[in-house]
Write an enzyme that holds these catalytic residues in place. Structure first.
Site, PDB file in Angstrom:
ATOM      1  N   LYS A   1     -37.802  10.988 -56.985  1.00  0.00           N
ATOM      2  CA  LYS A   1     -38.609   9.788 -56.717  1.00  0.00           C
ATOM      3  C   LYS A   1     -39.601   9.498 -57.850  1.00  0.00           C
ATOM      4  CE  LYS A   1     -38.072  10.171 -51.725  1.00  0.00           C
ATOM      5  NZ  LYS A   1     -38.733   9.989 -50.405  1.00  0.00           N
TER       6      LYS A   1
ATOM      7  N   PHE B   1     -44.190   2.953 -41.978  1.00  0.00           N
ATOM      8  CA  PHE B   1     -44.233   3.372 -43.384  1.00  0.00           C
ATOM      9  C   PHE B   1     -43.263   2.602 -44.282  1.00  0.00           C
ATOM     10  CE2 PHE B   1     -41.390   6.342 -41.120  1.00  0.00           C
ATOM     11  CZ  PHE B   1     -40.241   6.288 -41.892  1.00  0.00           C
TER      12      PHE B   1
ATOM     13  N   ARG C   1     -30.659  19.935 -47.839  1.00  0.00           N
ATOM     14  CA  ARG C   1     -31.889  19.687 -47.066  1.00  0.00           C
ATOM     15  C   ARG C   1     -32.717  20.971 -46.947  1.00  0.00           C
ATOM     16  NH1 ARG C   1     -32.364  14.726 -44.745  1.00  0.00           N
ATOM     17  NH2 ARG C   1     -33.466  15.357 -42.865  1.00  0.00           N
TER      18      ARG C   1
ATOM     19  N   THR D   1     -39.809  17.075 -44.824  1.00  0.00           N
ATOM     20  CA  THR D   1     -40.262  15.771 -45.353  1.00  0.00           C
ATOM     21  C   THR D   1     -41.695  15.854 -45.860  1.00  0.00           C
ATOM     22  OG1 THR D   1     -38.838  14.696 -43.731  1.00  0.00           O
ATOM     23  CG2 THR D   1     -40.516  13.313 -44.775  1.00  0.00           C
TER      24      THR D   1
ATOM     25  N   ARG E   1     -39.700  20.438 -52.391  1.00  0.00           N
ATOM     26  CA  ARG E   1     -40.887  19.666 -51.964  1.00  0.00           C
ATOM     27  C   ARG E   1     -42.151  20.526 -51.982  1.00  0.00           C
ATOM     28  NH1 ARG E   1     -37.592  16.276 -47.402  1.00  0.00           N
ATOM     29  NH2 ARG E   1     -37.200  14.387 -48.631  1.00  0.00           N
TER      30      ARG E   1
ATOM     31  N   ASN F   1     -42.846  12.436 -51.769  1.00  0.00           N
ATOM     32  CA  ASN F   1     -42.309  13.775 -51.488  1.00  0.00           C
ATOM     33  C   ASN F   1     -41.201  14.215 -52.454  1.00  0.00           C
ATOM     34  OD1 ASN F   1     -40.333  12.141 -50.442  1.00  0.00           O
ATOM     35  ND2 ASN F   1     -40.222  13.136 -48.447  1.00  0.00           N
TER      36      ASN F   1
ATOM     37  N   HIS G   1     -35.296  12.681 -52.372  1.00  0.00           N
ATOM     38  CA  HIS G   1     -34.597  12.247 -51.157  1.00  0.00           C
ATOM     39  C   HIS G   1     -33.314  13.055 -51.045  1.00  0.00           C
ATOM     40  CE1 HIS G   1     -32.581   9.667 -48.218  1.00  0.00           C
ATOM     41  NE2 HIS G   1     -31.520   9.724 -49.006  1.00  0.00           N
TER      42      HIS G   1
HETATM   43  P1  CMP Z   1     -36.809  10.326 -47.489  1.00  0.00           P
HETATM   44  O1  CMP Z   1     -36.011  11.578 -47.314  1.00  0.00           O
HETATM   45  O2  CMP Z   1     -36.640   9.594 -48.776  1.00  0.00           O
HETATM   46  O3  CMP Z   1     -36.470   9.315 -46.292  1.00  0.00           O
HETATM   47  C1  CMP Z   1     -37.421   8.380 -45.787  1.00  0.00           C
HETATM   48  C2  CMP Z   1     -38.740   8.530 -46.431  1.00  0.00           C
HETATM   49  O4  CMP Z   1     -39.822   7.879 -45.816  1.00  0.00           O
HETATM   50  C3  CMP Z   1     -39.140   9.983 -46.420  1.00  0.00           C
HETATM   51  O5  CMP Z   1     -38.336  10.688 -47.345  1.00  0.00           O
HETATM   52  C4  CMP Z   1     -40.623   9.924 -46.736  1.00  0.00           C
HETATM   53  O6  CMP Z   1     -40.902   9.985 -48.110  1.00  0.00           O
HETATM   54  C5  CMP Z   1     -41.012   8.524 -46.274  1.00  0.00           C
HETATM   55  N1  CMP Z   1     -42.033   8.558 -45.232  1.00  0.00           N
HETATM   56  C6  CMP Z   1     -43.274   8.078 -45.366  1.00  0.00           C
HETATM   57  N2  CMP Z   1     -43.951   8.239 -44.224  1.00  0.00           N
HETATM   58  C7  CMP Z   1     -43.120   8.823 -43.338  1.00  0.00           C
HETATM   59  C8  CMP Z   1     -43.250   9.242 -41.988  1.00  0.00           C
HETATM   60  N3  CMP Z   1     -44.382   9.061 -41.300  1.00  0.00           N
HETATM   61  N4  CMP Z   1     -42.173   9.811 -41.397  1.00  0.00           N
HETATM   62  C9  CMP Z   1     -40.998   9.976 -42.082  1.00  0.00           C
HETATM   63  N5  CMP Z   1     -40.834   9.594 -43.367  1.00  0.00           N
HETATM   64  C10 CMP Z   1     -41.886   9.026 -43.989  1.00  0.00           C
END
Ligand code: CMP
Length: 140
Positions: free
Chosen positions: A11, A59, A87, A93, A104, A114, A117
């Site tokens: 990212k 978000f 994962r 996350t 992460r 984070n 992805h």
């Molecule tokens: P990613 O795996 O890219 O998929 C969705 C993204 O939304 C997640 O990583 C986070 O970076 C982002 N995100 C931001 N806020 C939230 C939240 N409250 N819950 C889940 N994902 C979030």
């Protein structure tokens, strides 16, 4: 796709901090084979399309602003049981909840920023891989 592939993005905040190399190193050390890779920048509309599944969540706006804020690195990764294995390698996350040694935990700032992805299912891995890569851009 065989079920042994996943789509990752490094990212914008991680690319900006020069973490691309160290993150790719963790991916290689974990035994993933890189099938396709590119550095690119998503437009706001492309970020909205990629994350359409989250449309309506609180978000979504911030996420799509952030993901279109700078260059990313997208890649298709191959390894047995790729979705689950990757994962596990990237961790939760929210980096606060991520296990020691995960990508992460090592490189992410927050739940929003984070670092990487990873696809959450074989079906999404296919959709997300098709989003970035044509067949001629894949080298297996
Ligand atoms: P990613 O795996 O890219 O998929 C969705 C993204 O939304 C997640 O990583 C986070 O970076 C982002 N995100 C931001 N806020 C939230 C939240 N409250 N819950 C889940 N994902 C979030």
């Amino acid at each position: 796709m065989t079920g042994n592939r996943t789509l990752t993005m490094i990212k914008p905040e991680a690319v900006k901090k020069n973490f691309t190399g160290p993150i790719l190193n963790k991916i290689a050390e974990a035994g993933f084979h890189i099938v396709a890779m590119k550095m690119t920048r998503l437009s706001k509309a492309q970020a909205e399309a990629f994350y359409a599944v989250h449309k309506g969540k609180d978000f979504y706006e911030n996420l799509t602003d952030f993901m279109s804020s700078g260059p990313i690195v997208a890649a298709i990764l191959e390894k047995e049981n790729a979705i689950e294995t990757y994962r596990k390698l990237i961790g939760s996350t929210d980096p606060k909840d991520a296990e020691e040694g995960t990508i992460r935990k090592l490189f992410a700032e927050s739940k929003s920023y984070n670092a990487v992805h990873g696809s959450d299912s074989d079906e999404n891995a296919r959709i997300e891989s098709d989003f970035f890569f044509s067949e001629t851009e894949r080298y297996s």
